[in-house]
Write a protein that holds these residues in place. Structure first.
Motif, PDB file in Angstrom:
ATOM      1  N   ASP A  45       0.806  -1.211   0.000  1.00  0.00           N
ATOM      2  CA  ASP A  45       0.000   0.000   0.000  1.00  0.00           C
ATOM      3  C   ASP A  45       0.845   1.271   0.000  1.00  0.00           C
ATOM      4  OD1 ASP A  45       0.734  -0.930   2.624  1.00  0.00           O
ATOM      5  OD2 ASP A  45      -0.503   0.673   3.465  1.00  0.00           O
ATOM      6  N   SER A  51      -3.046   1.669  -6.300  1.00  0.00           N
ATOM      7  CA  SER A  51      -4.173   1.973  -5.409  1.00  0.00           C
ATOM      8  C   SER A  51      -4.522   0.725  -4.612  1.00  0.00           C
ATOM      9  CB  SER A  51      -5.381   2.452  -6.208  1.00  0.00           C
ATOM     10  OG  SER A  51      -5.084   3.626  -6.939  1.00  0.00           O
ATOM     11  N   PRO A  53      -5.230  -1.198  -1.123  1.00  0.00           N
ATOM     12  CA  PRO A  53      -5.705  -0.818   0.212  1.00  0.00           C
ATOM     13  C   PRO A  53      -4.717  -1.222   1.297  1.00  0.00           C
ATOM     14  CG  PRO A  53      -6.831  -2.787  -0.543  1.00  0.00           C
ATOM     15  CD  PRO A  53      -6.044  -2.292  -1.712  1.00  0.00           C
ATOM     16  N   GLN A  57      -7.746  -0.659   5.707  1.00  0.00           N
ATOM     17  CA  GLN A  57      -8.785  -0.379   4.716  1.00  0.00           C
ATOM     18  C   GLN A  57      -9.343  -1.638   4.054  1.00  0.00           C
ATOM     19  OE1 GLN A  57      -6.201   1.985   2.248  1.00  0.00           O
ATOM     20  NE2 GLN A  57      -7.062   3.929   2.973  1.00  0.00           N
ATOM     21  N   ASP A  61     -12.436  -2.032   1.482  1.00  0.00           N
ATOM     22  CA  ASP A  61     -12.130  -2.231   0.059  1.00  0.00           C
ATOM     23  C   ASP A  61     -12.876  -3.440  -0.488  1.00  0.00           C
ATOM     24  OD1 ASP A  61     -10.233  -1.599  -2.337  1.00  0.00           O
ATOM     25  OD2 ASP A  61      -9.996  -3.757  -2.004  1.00  0.00           O
ATOM     26  N   ASN A  64     -16.451  -2.563  -0.929  1.00  0.00           N
ATOM     27  CA  ASN A  64     -16.631  -1.709  -2.109  1.00  0.00           C
ATOM     28  C   ASN A  64     -16.622  -2.538  -3.387  1.00  0.00           C
ATOM     29  OD1 ASN A  64     -16.678   0.961  -3.487  1.00  0.00           O
ATOM     30  ND2 ASN A  64     -14.669   0.301  -4.215  1.00  0.00           N
ATOM     31  N   ARG A  65     -15.710  -3.506  -3.453  1.00  0.00           N
ATOM     32  CA  ARG A  65     -15.673  -4.376  -4.639  1.00  0.00           C
ATOM     33  C   ARG A  65     -16.965  -5.180  -4.764  1.00  0.00           C
ATOM     34  NH1 ARG A  65      -9.519  -6.147  -6.087  1.00  0.00           N
ATOM     35  NH2 ARG A  65      -8.475  -4.312  -5.262  1.00  0.00           N
TER      36      ARG A  65
END
Length: 208
Positions: A45, A51, A53, A57, A61, A64-65
């Motif tokens: 990271d 980018s 995580p 995070q 992450d 979000n995926r």
């Protein structure tokens, strides 16, 4: 009952696939501890032009995926080393465009210990095989930061061709820099040669 886009978008589905000692499976928060360890051990990271995580995070992450998968624009996989049963990285189909039969392979990271072991070629083999032989894609794209020389070289080794560079493509608020994005692609008629090349690499790694 609500219907998520991923339920009607074949490209956003994540069937379990296995080849040459590597398994790709549906990414979930159950993989978070393994992936946090991967990122921390290699300080992945901290690489400014990626980018990836942080360990802190990681759960967000993954969530979000999964949300992007529910929206039908991403298919997130965990990369599993069959020998250990542990997740050693993550990868996706992203920017899914099923009507035009296009996907991008990216949002990928892999543990430092697994790099150079043949795990990445095996994962790419599985993703490309599904894209061309099951999903009947017209094009598979790969995008990377101009400054990520290692990624550009790895994509070229796959047999992908460079399509061009999108100048000032993305702004990174963390570093205050603008990213030039290098775009590569593989087309269906190129897949047989790419497949043969990947199999030869896996043989050299003793995975076939």
């Amino acid at each position: 009952m609500a219907t998520f886009a991923s339920e009607t978008n074949t490209y956003a589905q994540t069937p379990t696939m296995e080849y040459a000692g590597v398994r790709l499976e549906q990414l979930s928060v159950d993989h978070a501890d393994d992936l946090a360890e991967v990122v921390t051990a290699g300080a992945l990271d901290k690489i400014w032009y990626t980018s990836i995580p942080s360990a802190q995070q990681m759960v967000d992450d993954i969530k979000n995926r999964l949300a992007l998968q529910d929206a039908g624009v991403m298919a997130p996989f965990a990369i599993i080393d069959v020998a250990t049963g542990k997740a050693v990285g993550a990868t996706t189909y992203l920017n899914i465009d099923q009507p035009n039969r296009r996907v991008e392979i990216g949002a990928t990271y892999l543990s430092v210990a697994a790099q150079g072991s043949g795990i990445n070629p095996a994962a790419k083999y599985l993703l490309l095989q599904r894209a061309f032989e099951e999903l009947d894609c017209y094009s598979v794209a790969f995008c990377t930061h101009w400054h990520n020389a290692a990624s550009r070289a790895a994509i070229t080794r796959l047999g992908a061709k460079q399509d061009g560079v999108l100048r000032n493509h993305k702004y990174d608020p963390t570093t205050g820099t603008l990213r030039d994005t290098v775009i590569f692609s593989i087309l269906p008629y190129e897949w047989p040669a790419v497949r043969t090349n990947l199999q030869a690499r896996l043989e050299r790694h003793g995975r076939l």
